[in-house]
Design a protein around this motif. Structure first.
Motif, mmCIF file in Angstrom:
data_model
loop_
_atom_site.group_PDB
_atom_site.id
_atom_site.type_symbol
_atom_site.label_atom_id
_atom_site.label_comp_id
_atom_site.label_asym_id
_atom_site.label_seq_id
_atom_site.Cartn_x
_atom_site.Cartn_y
_atom_site.Cartn_z
ATOM 1 N N PRO A 166 35.557 49.424 39.420
ATOM 2 C CA PRO A 166 36.155 48.222 38.838
ATOM 3 C C PRO A 166 37.663 48.397 38.655
ATOM 4 O O PRO A 166 38.160 49.511 38.472
ATOM 5 C CB PRO A 166 35.450 48.098 37.476
ATOM 6 N N ASN A 190 41.137 41.113 40.422
ATOM 7 C CA ASN A 190 40.558 40.620 41.672
ATOM 8 C C ASN A 190 39.049 40.797 41.646
ATOM 9 O O ASN A 190 38.528 41.755 41.069
ATOM 10 C CB ASN A 190 41.126 41.382 42.867
ATOM 11 N N SER A 191 38.343 39.877 42.280
ATOM 12 C CA SER A 191 36.895 40.006 42.363
ATOM 13 C C SER A 191 36.532 41.166 43.270
ATOM 14 O O SER A 191 37.358 41.656 44.045
ATOM 15 C CB SER A 191 36.279 38.703 42.900
ATOM 16 N N GLN A 192 35.289 41.606 43.195
ATOM 17 C CA GLN A 192 34.855 42.746 43.992
ATOM 18 C C GLN A 192 35.002 42.489 45.494
ATOM 19 O O GLN A 192 35.303 43.401 46.251
ATOM 20 C CB GLN A 192 33.386 43.070 43.672
ATOM 21 N N ASP A 193 34.812 41.231 45.918
ATOM 22 C CA ASP A 193 34.938 40.933 47.345
ATOM 23 C C ASP A 193 36.366 40.578 47.736
ATOM 24 O O ASP A 193 36.647 40.321 48.904
ATOM 25 C CB ASP A 193 33.994 39.802 47.755
ATOM 26 N N ARG A 234 38.055 37.936 47.162
ATOM 27 C CA ARG A 234 38.249 36.546 47.556
ATOM 28 C C ARG A 234 38.748 35.666 46.414
ATOM 29 O O ARG A 234 39.106 34.511 46.645
ATOM 30 C CB ARG A 234 36.942 35.981 48.128
ATOM 31 N N SER A 235 38.738 36.161 45.202
ATOM 32 C CA SER A 235 39.222 35.368 44.076
ATOM 33 C C SER A 235 39.939 36.286 43.095
ATOM 34 O O SER A 235 39.758 37.503 43.103
ATOM 35 C CB SER A 235 38.061 34.636 43.382
ATOM 36 N N SER A 236 40.770 35.689 42.272
ATOM 37 C CA SER A 236 41.524 36.462 41.289
ATOM 38 C C SER A 236 41.904 35.552 40.141
ATOM 39 O O SER A 236 41.922 34.326 40.260
ATOM 40 C CB SER A 236 42.776 37.072 41.922
ATOM 41 N N SER A 237 42.225 36.176 39.017
ATOM 42 C CA SER A 237 42.682 35.444 37.841
ATOM 43 C C SER A 237 43.485 36.402 36.985
ATOM 44 O O SER A 237 43.287 37.623 37.032
ATOM 45 C CB SER A 237 41.493 34.891 37.053
ATOM 46 N N GLU A 282 44.173 30.727 38.628
ATOM 47 C CA GLU A 282 42.921 31.002 39.321
ATOM 48 C C GLU A 282 43.171 31.067 40.829
ATOM 49 O O GLU A 282 43.771 30.168 41.417
ATOM 50 C CB GLU A 282 41.893 29.911 39.003
ATOM 51 N N ARG A 334 47.858 35.531 41.916
ATOM 52 C CA ARG A 334 48.164 36.751 41.193
ATOM 53 C C ARG A 334 49.524 36.632 40.531
ATOM 54 O O ARG A 334 50.336 35.768 40.868
ATOM 55 C CB ARG A 334 48.139 37.976 42.109
#
Length: 671
Positions: free
Chosen positions: A394, A442-445, A447-450, A472, A475
């Protein structure tokens, strides 16, 4: 044929096991410990305790390819009375200083001035320039033997003492390239400059901060352990077991950082951090140590040496106030480790898309392929043994706080973690007993971040509150905390500038949002109610177009707005990722930033007042001609205001221009 890059251990390091457990760093008592429950930093009780703990933790975290999860790399007398008196302040012209994060906390930079002198280091030679005569009055070669320094050094200056900081990668030999040369050189600037002492720690230079005349230096080191050379057909499981066995047999000296100090006479003194001066957080890997060295430039290096203390942790970002020193460790950009062999690489890192800036403040997220590449041989190869799917750790940022309010070595205070990663030191800010921390997760894949601003208590680094949901799918590109207010810029296609109310640590909140094209990579406080942004303009699709300087009206936190924008097409500025390159002189609103365009390089001179941003002109350094007749224009890296002049610094020299007319007054070559 598989190749393994190994961490080497010297016979000298093996011989220091017993000495390291009993060596002295000058008789100074170990730093006090604070009882902080589960998050406290715990000192080892003995060398046996240290060795047992480090061995076991490191063995659990070593891989078949060594340490790390990206690359398998794994006495001077007190002479205060002899110091000449500095020139009277009456004779010192008004001057700017290094653009720093916190007032009163100086940061290393490639040039320093006290108004009377400009000090810089180029190609391993320190030079002193008198600002009145605009001539070089002293120089000192600091490179060693046949070494040639190819990158500038960092500097800190207090009175007539300078500390020159050489980091890994600065030194190149004529015959080979070593792993690095971390050296800290104390120089007497009075009269003809001379070396007072040279400090060579084991490890790499991370950063430093100076409060008053006291410098805190942070270095990072890995255990110095010899791993066995892999043999043909040796499986990863077998190699891992062999590496774990090597770790469990390593002596304490493999971990304990060593320090070599050479005084002005050439006498060399060697020492190592004592076991009882090494601490560890509740959770640690044992694969790296942070060491904090303390040097008071008013005293020089005394019998206590650098009074080092170490922490079993990693770190790459340093932030300091007048009383606290923080070292944070970002999660590494994770890539599965593979041996070097003849098969195609299974890891691909495509280039970033057009939405990314020309030069990123932080790396772009790599895309990792976990499937092996197909074989290209004619005959069918043997069926490979299955590889376990790697577990991506993580994203968490570790933060460690040291108390530096008292003289001598700092005291460990607390350790904590927050989800996500920091952009830089401006993502951290201490205010009224709390630390604000801005991170992007960042998400594990991938493809998304916040992004989120976390608020931690400074005494325990436990969470007090947080506000999330910023940008959303984007970065963080810049952060600035000013008192109880925070500003955060995220970017993907448009630039939301968020204003944050942080008055209640338990309930921080977003108060306003401004969406404009482009982004600000650096934010700087302007006049009251004003915020300056340096970054890139972009199209609606997120394609960067060139440097932009923005002036924001933030007097109403609920409704931030942009008052003025200056746009330079097809250009970039070093001030986007290096705040030391930004000059703002509040007295007149004068501002200078480096600027590189397709046809020219120089420094863009601006006037920033309450109403807007106005271009005053460009400063350019003389065109240089190389031996092959190739000509180029030096890029300007720094600028300073001294009296009524603007001083600009490039690799080739220093130029002086009139601050009002921008007319050239002097050119001072420094090579």
């Amino acid at each position: 044929m598989k190749t393994l890059i190994r961490t080497a251990v010297t016979a000298a390091a093996l011989a220091t096991v017993t000495a390291a457990c009993t060596s002295s760093t000058g008789g100074t008592a170990p730093p006090p410990k604070t009882n902080l429950g589960a998050v406290r930093l715990v000192a080892y009780d003995s060398c046996d305790d240290l060795l047992s703990g480090l061995r076991e933790h490191a063995a659990q975290n070593v891989t078949a390819y060594g340490f790390g999860n990206i690359m398998p790399f794994a006495a001077i007398e007190d002479s205060r009375s002899a110091l000449p008196q500095a020139k009277s302040m009456v004779d010192t012209p008004e001057h700017s200083t290094t653009n720093v994060h916190e007032a009163g906390v100086d940061e290393p930079d490639l040039v320093k001035t006290d108004g009377n002198r400009v000090i810089t280091v180029t190609d391993g030679t320190l030079r002193i320039i008198d600002t009145a005569t605009r001539k070089i009055t002293g120089s000192l070669k600091l490179s060693e033997g046949d070494q040639r320094v190819v990158a500038p050094a960092d500097l800190l200056v207090s009175g007539d003492r300078a500390l020159v900081l050489f980091r890994d990668g600065d030194i190149m030999f004529k015959s080979s390239v070593p792993r690095g040369d971390t050296r800290y050189v104390v120089v007497d600037l009075a009269g003809q400059p001379k070396v007072l002492s040279t400090i060579k720690p084991r490890g790499t230079y991370v950063d430093a901060r100076m409060v008053g005349s006291t410098v805190r230096l942070i270095t990072r080191s890995q255990p110095d352990i010899m791993f066995p050379q892999p043999m043909d057909n040796f499986s990863e499981t077998e190699q891992l077991k062999a590496n774990q066995a090597a770790v469990r047999q390593a002596p304490a000296g493999a971990w304990l950082p060593e320090i070599e100090i050479t005084d002005a006479s050439g006498t060399v003194r060697k020492d190592a951090v004592k076991c009882e001066r090494v601490s560890h957080p509740a959770d640690y890997t044992g694969t790296s140590l942070l060491t904090v060295h303390t040097i008071d430039l008013a005293q020089g290096v005394t019998a206590a040496g650098t009074d080092p203390i170490s922490l079993a942790a990693d770190g790459d970002i340093v932030y300091g106030t007048g009383t606290s020193l923080y070292v944070a460790s970002n999660p590494r950009w994770w890539l599965p480790i593979r041996p070097i062999d003849d098969t195609p690489s299974s890891v691909t890192t495509p280039s970033s898309g057009t939405a990314a800036p020309a030069e990123e403040p932080t790396p772009t997220d790599p895309t990792v392929s976990l499937e092996p590449s197909p074989s290209t041989t004619v005959s069918a190869p043997p069926e490979p043994s299955p590889r376990p799917t790697p577990t991506i750790p993580p994203e968490e940022t570790e933060i460690h706080r040291f108390d530096i309010a008292s003289p001598g070595p700092p005291a460990y205070v607390a350790s904590g973690k927050v989800p996500g990663r920091l952009l830089n030191q401006y993502s951290l800010s201490e205010y009224e007993g709390h630390l604000r921390v801005a991170t992007t997760l960042n998400s594990q894949d991938g493809r998304s971040s916040s992004s989120t601003v976390h608020v931690l208590r400074t005494d325990t680094l436990a969470k007090a509150g947080e506000v999330g949901g910023l940008g959303e799918g984007e970065r963080i590109y810049s952060v600035r905390f000013i008192g109880p207010v925070g500003y955060c810029v995220t970017f993907k296609q448009v630039d939301p500038l968020y204003t944050l109310d942080l008055r209640d640590p338990a309930a921080p909140k977003v108060t306003g949002e401004l969406k404009i094209t482009g982004y600000s990579a650096y934010l700087h406080p302007g006049a009251e109610g004003r915020l300056i942004g340096i970054g890139q303009e972009a199209s609606e699709e997120g394609r960067t177009l060139g440097t932009q300087v923005s002036l924001f009206d933030v007097s109403d936190p609920a409704s931030p707005r942009r008052l003025s924008q200056l746009f330079q097409k097809d250009s970039g500025s070093g001030a986007e990722w290096d705040p030391h390159a930004f000059l703002y002189w509040p007295k007149t609103g004068l501002s200078v930033i480096p600027l590189t365009q397709q046809t020219e390089s120089g420094a863009l001179v601006l006037k920033i007042d309450d109403a807007g941003v106005t271009k005053l002109g460009m400063i350019k350094h003389p065109t240089q001609r190389q031996e092959n007749e190739y000509t180029y224009q030096p890029g300007i890296e720094r600028s300073m205001v001294i009296g009524n002049a603007i001083w600009t610094v490039s690799y080739e020299g220093i130029q002086v221009n009139d601050a009002t007319t921008l007319a050239e007054q002097a050119w001072i070559p420094t090579r």
